[in-house]
Design a protein around this motif. Structure first.
Motif, PDB file in Angstrom:
ATOM      1  N   TRP A   1      -1.579 -33.223   3.529  1.00  9.69           N
ATOM      2  CA  TRP A   1      -1.855 -33.315   2.116  1.00  9.69           C
ATOM      3  C   TRP A   1      -3.096 -34.067   1.828  1.00  9.69           C
ATOM      4  CZ3 TRP A   1       2.626 -34.168  -1.893  1.00  9.69           C
ATOM      5  CH2 TRP A   1       3.289 -33.156  -1.908  1.00  9.69           C
TER       6      TRP A   1
ATOM      7  N   VAL B   1      -5.868 -31.488   2.585  1.00 10.92           N
ATOM      8  CA  VAL B   1      -5.783 -30.683   1.386  1.00 10.92           C
ATOM      9  C   VAL B   1      -6.565 -31.263   0.322  1.00 10.92           C
ATOM     10  CG1 VAL B   1      -4.520 -29.463  -0.693  1.00 10.92           C
ATOM     11  CG2 VAL B   1      -3.741 -29.230   1.840  1.00 10.92           C
ATOM     12  N   TRP B   2      -6.255 -32.632  -0.001  1.00 17.19           N
ATOM     13  CA  TRP B   2      -7.213 -33.265  -1.123  1.00 17.19           C
ATOM     14  C   TRP B   2      -8.571 -33.411  -0.557  1.00 17.19           C
ATOM     15  CZ3 TRP B   2      -2.378 -36.609  -1.284  1.00 17.19           C
ATOM     16  CH2 TRP B   2      -1.572 -36.386  -2.307  1.00 17.19           C
TER      17      TRP B   2
ATOM     18  N   ASP C   1      -9.068 -29.534  -2.832  1.00 22.78           N
ATOM     19  CA  ASP C   1      -7.804 -28.840  -3.321  1.00 22.78           C
ATOM     20  C   ASP C   1      -6.499 -29.732  -3.655  1.00 22.78           C
ATOM     21  OD1 ASP C   1      -6.289 -26.671  -4.155  1.00 22.78           O
ATOM     22  OD2 ASP C   1      -6.118 -25.508  -2.253  1.00 22.78           O
ATOM     23  N   GLN C   2      -5.560 -29.286  -4.240  1.00 22.99           N
ATOM     24  CA  GLN C   2      -4.501 -30.092  -4.622  1.00 22.99           C
ATOM     25  C   GLN C   2      -3.243 -29.637  -4.230  1.00 22.99           C
ATOM     26  OE1 GLN C   2      -4.021 -31.388  -8.635  1.00 22.99           O
ATOM     27  NE2 GLN C   2      -5.963 -32.357  -8.523  1.00 22.99           N
ATOM     28  N   PRO C   3      -2.294 -30.129  -3.390  1.00 20.89           N
ATOM     29  CA  PRO C   3      -0.868 -29.368  -3.035  1.00 20.89           C
ATOM     30  C   PRO C   3      -0.207 -28.861  -4.292  1.00 20.89           C
ATOM     31  CG  PRO C   3      -1.202 -31.609  -2.038  1.00 20.89           C
ATOM     32  CD  PRO C   3      -2.121 -31.585  -3.020  1.00 20.89           C
ATOM     33  N   ASP C   4       0.564 -27.854  -4.044  1.00 24.14           N
ATOM     34  CA  ASP C   4       1.183 -27.319  -5.134  1.00 24.14           C
ATOM     35  C   ASP C   4       2.666 -27.421  -5.047  1.00 24.14           C
ATOM     36  OD1 ASP C   4       1.262 -25.462  -3.370  1.00 24.14           O
ATOM     37  OD2 ASP C   4       0.200 -23.645  -4.299  1.00 24.14           O
TER      38      ASP C   4
ATOM     39  N   ALA D   1       3.467 -25.910  -1.399  1.00 21.34           N
ATOM     40  CA  ALA D   1       3.230 -27.032  -0.454  1.00 21.34           C
ATOM     41  C   ALA D   1       4.135 -28.369  -0.440  1.00 21.34           C
ATOM     42  CB  ALA D   1       1.769 -27.693  -0.489  1.00 21.34           C
TER      43      ALA D   1
ATOM     44  N   THR E   1       5.981 -19.996  -0.249  1.00 19.93           N
ATOM     45  CA  THR E   1       4.718 -20.029   0.647  1.00 19.93           C
ATOM     46  C   THR E   1       4.082 -18.519   0.660  1.00 19.93           C
ATOM     47  OG1 THR E   1       5.314 -21.818   1.955  1.00 19.93           O
ATOM     48  CG2 THR E   1       3.743 -20.269   2.924  1.00 19.93           C
TER      49      THR E   1
ATOM     50  N   ARG F   1      -4.419 -25.589   0.092  1.00 16.48           N
ATOM     51  CA  ARG F   1      -3.102 -25.699  -0.150  1.00 16.48           C
ATOM     52  C   ARG F   1      -2.108 -24.635   0.350  1.00 16.48           C
ATOM     53  NH1 ARG F   1      -5.568 -24.300  -5.147  1.00 16.48           N
ATOM     54  NH2 ARG F   1      -4.509 -22.483  -5.917  1.00 16.48           N
ATOM     55  N   THR F   2      -2.416 -23.558   0.476  1.00 19.04           N
ATOM     56  CA  THR F   2      -1.763 -22.568   0.899  1.00 19.04           C
ATOM     57  C   THR F   2      -1.587 -22.546   2.343  1.00 19.04           C
ATOM     58  OG1 THR F   2      -2.062 -21.094  -0.907  1.00 19.04           O
ATOM     59  CG2 THR F   2      -1.246 -20.009   0.872  1.00 19.04           C
TER      60      THR F   2
ATOM     61  N   ALA G   1      -2.067 -25.136   4.049  1.00 16.29           N
ATOM     62  CA  ALA G   1      -1.091 -26.352   4.467  1.00 16.29           C
ATOM     63  C   ALA G   1       0.492 -25.788   4.170  1.00 16.29           C
ATOM     64  CB  ALA G   1      -1.251 -27.544   3.318  1.00 16.29           C
TER      65      ALA G   1
END
Length: 183
Positions: free
Chosen positions: A41, A44-45, A49-52, A55, A112, A124-125, A127
């Motif tokens: 994570w 990703v940050w 980006d941000q986890p969804d 993730a 996913t 995020r994807t 990840a």
């Protein structure tokens, strides 16, 4: 007289040395319960980006399988120490955790796949895909086929000789536990 290979690199060695070696595994798995998802994570940050949801589900599946891995190694140590009650409790936990973990893993895989179809491959994807793959590898390693073959010279030689993967020790124990409960 021909020399034979000992059954493992710990054959004939001090049980305390074997215990110390194996104790590292449960600690590593336990540490990774939070470390792996948080590291992914963070990456990703850091990529902006941000986890969804995908993730998050993948991180949860990965963490759950790492908890099961921690319990599996604690089970090995409990057996080695002759602590049957602790070993039986850990085995029961691992057996009961398999189906919920597998369901979470399937849901994470579907999420996913949907995220890939909808968004392509943003961080995020990637990840979500990486964490889901790691969770699947943990699941297979503990419940079906021993994927870790680099620690034991015997297992590594077996793999290099083309004799395939060994059945997972915990998976065999879980199946035996289930058979005993049905009887």
């Amino acid at each position: 007289m021909a020399m034979t290979t000992p059954p493992s690199r710990f054959a004939g060695r001090d049980p305390a040395e074997l215990r110390a070696h194996l104790a590292r595994y449960w600690k590593m798995e336990a540490g990774n319960v939070l470390a792996v998802p948080l590291l992914v994570w963070f990456l990703v940050w850091n990529a902006g980006d941000q986890p969804d949801l995908a993730a998050g589900l993948a991180a949860a599946a990965c963490a759950v399988l790492l908890v099961i891995g921690t319990a599996a190694w604690r089970l090995v140590l409990a057996r080695l120490d002759g602590r049957a009650d602790a070993a039986n409790g850990l085995l029961a936990f691992c057996a009961r955790a398999e189906i919920p973990a597998l369901l979470l893993l399937v849901v994470a895989s579907i999420a996913t796949g949907l995220a890939i179809a909808a968004n392509g491959w943003p961080p995020r994807t990637i990840a979500a895909a990486g964490l889901t793959l790691l969770a699947w590898l943990e699941y297979v390693n503990y419940y079906h086929w021993q994927l870790q073959n680099f620690d034991s010279a015997i297992d590594f030689k077996r793999l290099l000789a083309g004799r395939g993967l060994r059945r997972a020790h915990m998976g065999k124990a879980v199946r035996a536990w289930r058979r005993a409960r049905r009887q």
